[in-house]
Design a protein around this motif. Structure first.
Motif, mmCIF file in Angstrom:
data_model
loop_
_atom_site.group_PDB
_atom_site.id
_atom_site.type_symbol
_atom_site.label_atom_id
_atom_site.label_comp_id
_atom_site.label_asym_id
_atom_site.label_seq_id
_atom_site.Cartn_x
_atom_site.Cartn_y
_atom_site.Cartn_z
ATOM 1 N N ALA A 34 0.820 -1.203 0.000
ATOM 2 C CA ALA A 34 0.000 0.000 0.000
ATOM 3 C C ALA A 34 0.860 1.261 0.000
ATOM 4 N N LEU A 35 2.017 1.193 0.615
ATOM 5 C CA LEU A 35 2.915 2.343 0.655
ATOM 6 C C LEU A 35 3.562 2.611 -0.706
ATOM 7 N N PHE A 36 3.934 1.545 -1.409
ATOM 8 C CA PHE A 36 4.744 1.705 -2.614
ATOM 9 C C PHE A 36 3.966 1.437 -3.899
ATOM 10 N N THR A 37 3.619 0.208 -4.137
ATOM 11 C CA THR A 37 2.870 -0.148 -5.351
ATOM 12 C C THR A 37 2.385 -1.581 -5.216
ATOM 13 N N ARG A 73 7.583 8.126 -4.819
ATOM 14 C CA ARG A 73 7.178 7.977 -3.422
ATOM 15 C C ARG A 73 8.155 8.676 -2.482
ATOM 16 N N PHE A 74 9.418 8.810 -2.875
ATOM 17 C CA PHE A 74 10.433 9.342 -1.975
ATOM 18 C C PHE A 74 10.505 10.862 -2.090
ATOM 19 N N LEU A 79 8.301 9.582 2.764
ATOM 20 C CA LEU A 79 7.565 9.240 1.553
ATOM 21 C C LEU A 79 6.461 10.269 1.321
ATOM 22 N N ARG A 80 6.065 10.404 0.074
ATOM 23 C CA ARG A 80 4.925 11.253 -0.292
ATOM 24 C C ARG A 80 3.895 10.369 -0.959
ATOM 25 N N HIS A 81 2.857 10.060 -0.204
ATOM 26 C CA HIS A 81 1.838 9.137 -0.706
ATOM 27 C C HIS A 81 0.645 9.937 -1.212
ATOM 28 N N PRO A 82 0.106 9.600 -2.386
ATOM 29 C CA PRO A 82 -0.992 10.401 -2.943
ATOM 30 C C PRO A 82 -2.260 10.376 -2.099
ATOM 31 N N ALA A 83 -2.433 9.343 -1.277
ATOM 32 C CA ALA A 83 -3.662 9.237 -0.492
ATOM 33 C C ALA A 83 -3.552 9.872 0.892
ATOM 34 N N VAL A 84 -2.353 9.839 1.501
ATOM 35 C CA VAL A 84 -2.248 10.282 2.895
ATOM 36 C C VAL A 84 -1.174 11.354 3.102
ATOM 37 N N GLY A 85 -0.501 11.782 2.070
ATOM 38 C CA GLY A 85 0.513 12.823 2.208
ATOM 39 C C GLY A 85 1.853 12.285 2.675
ATOM 40 N N ALA A 141 -4.051 5.036 8.449
ATOM 41 C CA ALA A 141 -5.101 5.191 7.441
ATOM 42 C C ALA A 141 -4.877 4.278 6.242
ATOM 43 N N LEU A 142 -3.615 3.919 5.977
ATOM 44 C CA LEU A 142 -3.311 3.022 4.854
ATOM 45 C C LEU A 142 -3.467 1.549 5.201
ATOM 46 N N ALA A 143 -3.408 1.250 6.494
ATOM 47 C CA ALA A 143 -3.409 -0.150 6.915
ATOM 48 C C ALA A 143 -4.715 -0.827 6.552
#
Length: 283
Positions: free
Chosen positions: A143-146, A171-172, A232-238, A274-276
């Motif tokens: 979920a964090l990466f792909t 992501r980085f 990391l910069r995740h599109p869903a959670v920042g 929130a990603l879990a």
């Protein structure tokens, strides 16, 4: 891997980064034709003749003593991983068990280790193998990466993904620092497996695909990335800042368990939660 060629290139790259002033030597004359220390200057610092050091840099000093290797490492101000890398290039990696010549067998992850990954739903984790192959992972890591299941098995490789997969790289928050770190770790691991052609095959592929990888590979940096942190910069959670720990399995040093955690009660902890994936509901 051509160990003698690699040894010469590594020593030259380490000389080039060390100036006479940094080494405590006076700088004579005007403009220098080479960056960093000259061979004769490095030889003087290591307490050996210039001819002897030249033969070492050319891979022709087969009977060099451990004391000389240590003196050269000290003169070049090598850190721990660099010293280990130099020693492997001079002496060669430990011999593989009898009957194991040729390409290494495909790696497998034992069931107990897979269950360990599954038992940590709130902690992103993976098992890394030779050549930075991602052998196993849990849902939060994906979920964090792909979505790693969507990739061909041969492309589930950290180094390949970082230099060829835009989503992974993006992501980085500092992809350049991550690229330099992972490339130097890969070179250190390559030195541990000089008879595994898979390392050189991946280097050739990435060199053809990525100018940035070619440039980093030419620097001959090595490091052992055992712990640290990445944002990391995740599109869903920042933004999510994660501390990682790398544990080499005692019964299989070619497999690494990598876990990622966040500071308690931090925005990163909330973002990761929130990603879990939701926990299963007991019947």
């Amino acid at each position: 891997m051509d160990r003698k060629a690699e040894l010469g290139a590594f020593l030259r790259s380490r000389r080039a980064r060390l100036s006479p002033e940094e080494a405590g030597l006076p700088r004579f004359g005007g403009r220098r034709r080479v960056p960093g220390l000259r061979r004769e200057e490095l030889a003087r610092l290591a307490g050996v003749s210039t001819d002897y050091y030249v033969r070492l840099e050319q891979g022709r000093a087969d009977n060099v003593s451990d004391e000389v290797v240590a003196a050269v490492a000290a003169a070049l101000r090598l850190d721990g991983p660099e010293r280990a890398h130099l020693h492997r290039l001079v002496r060669g990696a430990p011999a593989r068990p009898a009957g194991s010549a040729g390409p290494a067998a495909p790696q497998t992850v034992r069931p107990g280790l897979r269950r360990l990954l599954e038992s940590m739903p709130g902690t992103p984790a993976c098992v890394l193998g030779r050549r930075t192959d991602i052998l196993a992972w849990n849902p939060l890591y994906a979920a964090l990466f792909t979505d790693l299941d969507a990739l061909p098995a041969e492309r589930r490789n950290k180094l390949w993904l970082l230099f060829t997969h835009p989503q992974w790289r993006d992501r980085f928050a500092d992809p350049e620092a991550k690229a330099a770190c992972l490339t130097s770790f890969f070179r250190l691991e390559r030195g541990r497996h000089p008879d595994d052609p898979g390392y050189d095959a991946l280097v050739a592929e990435l060199s053809a695909q990525s100018p940035r990888f070619r440039a980093l590979w030419a620097e001959h940096e090595v490091c052992d990335s055992t712990h640290g942190s990445w944002t990391l910069r995740h599109p869903a959670v920042g933004e999510v800042t994660l501390a990682y720990e790398t544990l080499r399995l005692p019964d299989d040093p070619d497999q690494l368990l990598i876990t990622y955690t966040t500071e308690p009660a931090s925005p990163s902890e909330s973002a990761l939660r929130a990603l879990a994936p939701p926990l299963p509901v007991d019947a």
